[in-house]
Motif scaffolding. Structure first.
Motif, short mmCIF file in Angstrom:
data_model
loop_
_atom_site.label_atom_id
_atom_site.label_comp_id
_atom_site.label_asym_id
_atom_site.label_seq_id
_atom_site.Cartn_x
_atom_site.Cartn_y
_atom_site.Cartn_z
N ARG A 76 0.98 -1.17 0.05
CA ARG A 76 -0.08 -0.08 0.01
C ARG A 76 0.90 1.10 -0.07
O ARG A 76 0.38 2.30 -0.66
N TYR A 77 1.84 1.30 0.64
CA TYR A 77 2.64 2.61 0.96
C TYR A 77 4.08 2.59 0.12
O TYR A 77 4.74 3.64 0.34
N PHE A 78 4.76 1.49 -0.15
CA PHE A 78 6.27 1.61 -0.57
C PHE A 78 6.09 2.31 -1.79
O PHE A 78 7.15 3.50 -1.58
N GLU A 79 5.61 2.65 -2.72
CA GLU A 79 5.59 3.65 -4.04
C GLU A 79 4.66 4.60 -3.76
O GLU A 79 5.08 5.98 -3.85
N ARG A 80 3.68 4.32 -3.08
CA ARG A 80 2.37 5.62 -3.24
C ARG A 80 2.32 6.27 -2.05
O ARG A 80 1.74 7.53 -1.85
#
Length: 456
Positions: free
Chosen positions: A451-455
């Motif tokens: 959910r959070y690594f890229e975005r």
């Protein structure tokens, strides 16, 4: 003589001489409900081990990873992690047919003065059974254990980090005979193996999820049934391993599939005449005042007892509306949306608690439910009217705690369970739960990375 897989010490001595049994698994149950112990040569068990054996006292203070958890009063580095005594309960001695030449015996954990350690799961249950006996009562109980079966073995599943595993079935299969035939070699071996170990089997069946099974054994007095439960669970894992498969008793192993439950059935009987104490044929509904008070006590203490019914972070993922896992603390007659369901007639009248998942430690769960029943009996409580309809939709009725943190808070404030089980026991298991919750809160999950690594 041996009786349906049970062994007397004389039976074991004879079979050891004849060479049919050469190994005795000497075990007790840890906080997580796992069997831990030693394998003894049958000769040594007969000479020494049947009296007692020793193990490191850290075994009742470790987490699932066997990490020595700091802060326990019962055992610590400051106290040197010494030994405690395990005294085999020879009434539990039995053969284990799925392991060649092997017998199994469970034991009670004692200090060096011969006193049972109060935080040992078997001792926690025995304390509540003693309280029941003071009322002239015994508890008869049963566990309905569910689990998933996978085509991969345990090592392969671990190497894959438990992703993309093939369940031993690929469609919803509740009660399907054809689908369960596909894994009948496993389930037949389990049914026959348990029977050969002196554990009477009722049936196995396909559960809702693909590859999900339920295996039920005959009800018994509470301590005997808790012993059966832990032996059954260990047998399922061992037989699956021996057949190159794996299983899980996680309460919720995948978010889109049904969880695995452990519905627990309870009835009370007179200790003297072995008569059902839940029955009153003069009452319009056929139930006694003792039944009503027991039910009322279990309802009143359910939220504060949930830590013993749902002991892990994952346990709470199972409590989903429309999933056949309860979310509300209400009672009903034969209504699967309620946390407590009343079943049977006459002598078979019983209370089914639907809150526990398959990850439960039966000794602790049974003890908590009996403590609740005793609270109702001693306080003269009366239950509310039976619930009807879909309890999932009713926000006006009490809810099952929805997280481990909430369950910890409810138990922390429980006067009833502190008095019933003892401050030492409650604080021991609260400390274990706080540690488990802390480990989870520090973890970075796959969900967070996706959910959070890229975005993020």
């Amino acid at each position: 003589m041996a009786n349906g897989g049970r062994l007397s010490i004389e039976d074991l001595a004879r079979e050891a001489r004849e060479g049919t049994i050469d190994t005795v698994v000497c075990a007790f149950t840890d906080m997580q409900g796992r069997l831990v112990g030693k394998r003894m040569a049958a000769r040594h068990f007969l000479e020494v081990g049947h009296e007692e054996w020793h193990a490191c006292d850290y075994l009742l203070t470790v987490d699932m990873e066997m990490e020595p958890v700091p802060g326990f009063k019962a055992a610590s580095w400051d106290r040197g992690y010494g030994d405690f005594v395990v005294k085999p309960d020879l009434a539990t001695l039995r053969r284990t047919p799925w392991l060649p030449g092997t017998a199994l015996v469970l034991g009670d954990v004692l200090d060096h003065h011969g006193h049972q350690l109060p935080h040992s799961p078997r001792a926690v249950l025995k304390r509540q059974l003693e309280r029941l006996r003071a009322h002239g009562l015994v508890a008869k109980m049963a566990s309905e254990l569910e689990f998933y079966v996978f085509e991969e073995d345990f090592r392969t599943a671990r190497d894959r980090r438990y992703h993309d595993l093939k369940t031993a079935g690929w469609y919803i299969e509740d009660y399907h005979v054809l689908e369960t035939t596909k894994r009948e070699p496993l389930m037949r071996a389990l049914r026959n193996g348990l029977e050969g170990a002196g554990i009477p089997v009722q049936e196995s069946k396909g559960e809702w999820g693909p590859g999900q099974e339920e295996l039920n054994v005959l009800y018994a007095e509470a301590l005997e049934m808790a012993d059966r439960h832990v032996i059954l669970k260990n047998a399922v894992k061992e037989v699956a391993f021996l057949q190159g498969r794996s299983v899980t008793f996680m309460a919720k192993w995948r978010p889109d599939l049904a969880g695995s439950s452990c519905h627990i059935h309870l009835s009370l009987w007179t200790a003297d005449g072995d008569r059902p104490a839940f029955v009153d044929r003069e009452h319009p509904e056929g139930v006694s005042a003792l039944f009503r008070r027991s039910l009322a006590g279990m309802l009143a203490t359910a939220a504060e007892a949930t830590l013993f019914l749902a002991p892990n972070v994952n346990s709470y993922k199972r409590f989903q509306a429309g999933s056949f896992a309860p979310t509300r603390i209400v009672w009903s007659r034969d209504n699967r949306t309620a946390g407590f369901r009343i079943l049977g007639h006459g002598a078979s009248t019983r209370i089914e608690c639907r809150i526990p998942g398959a990850d439960v430690n039966p000794y602790l769960a049974y003890a908590a439910l009996i403590a609740g029943a005793l609270h109702g009996i001693e306080a003269g409580l009366e239950p509310p009217p039976a619930y009807s309809g879909d309890a999932y939709k009713d926000a006006a009725v009490p809810s099952v705690p929805r997280t481990l943190g909430e369950a910890i808070a409810r138990l922390e404030g429980s006067r009833v369970l502190r008095e019933a089980m003892g401050e030492e026991v409650i604080e021991h298991y609260l400390h274990a739960a706080r540690w488990e919750l802390g480990c989870f809160e520090r973890a970075v999950t796959d969900w967070e990375l996706l959910r959070y690594f890229e975005r993020g």
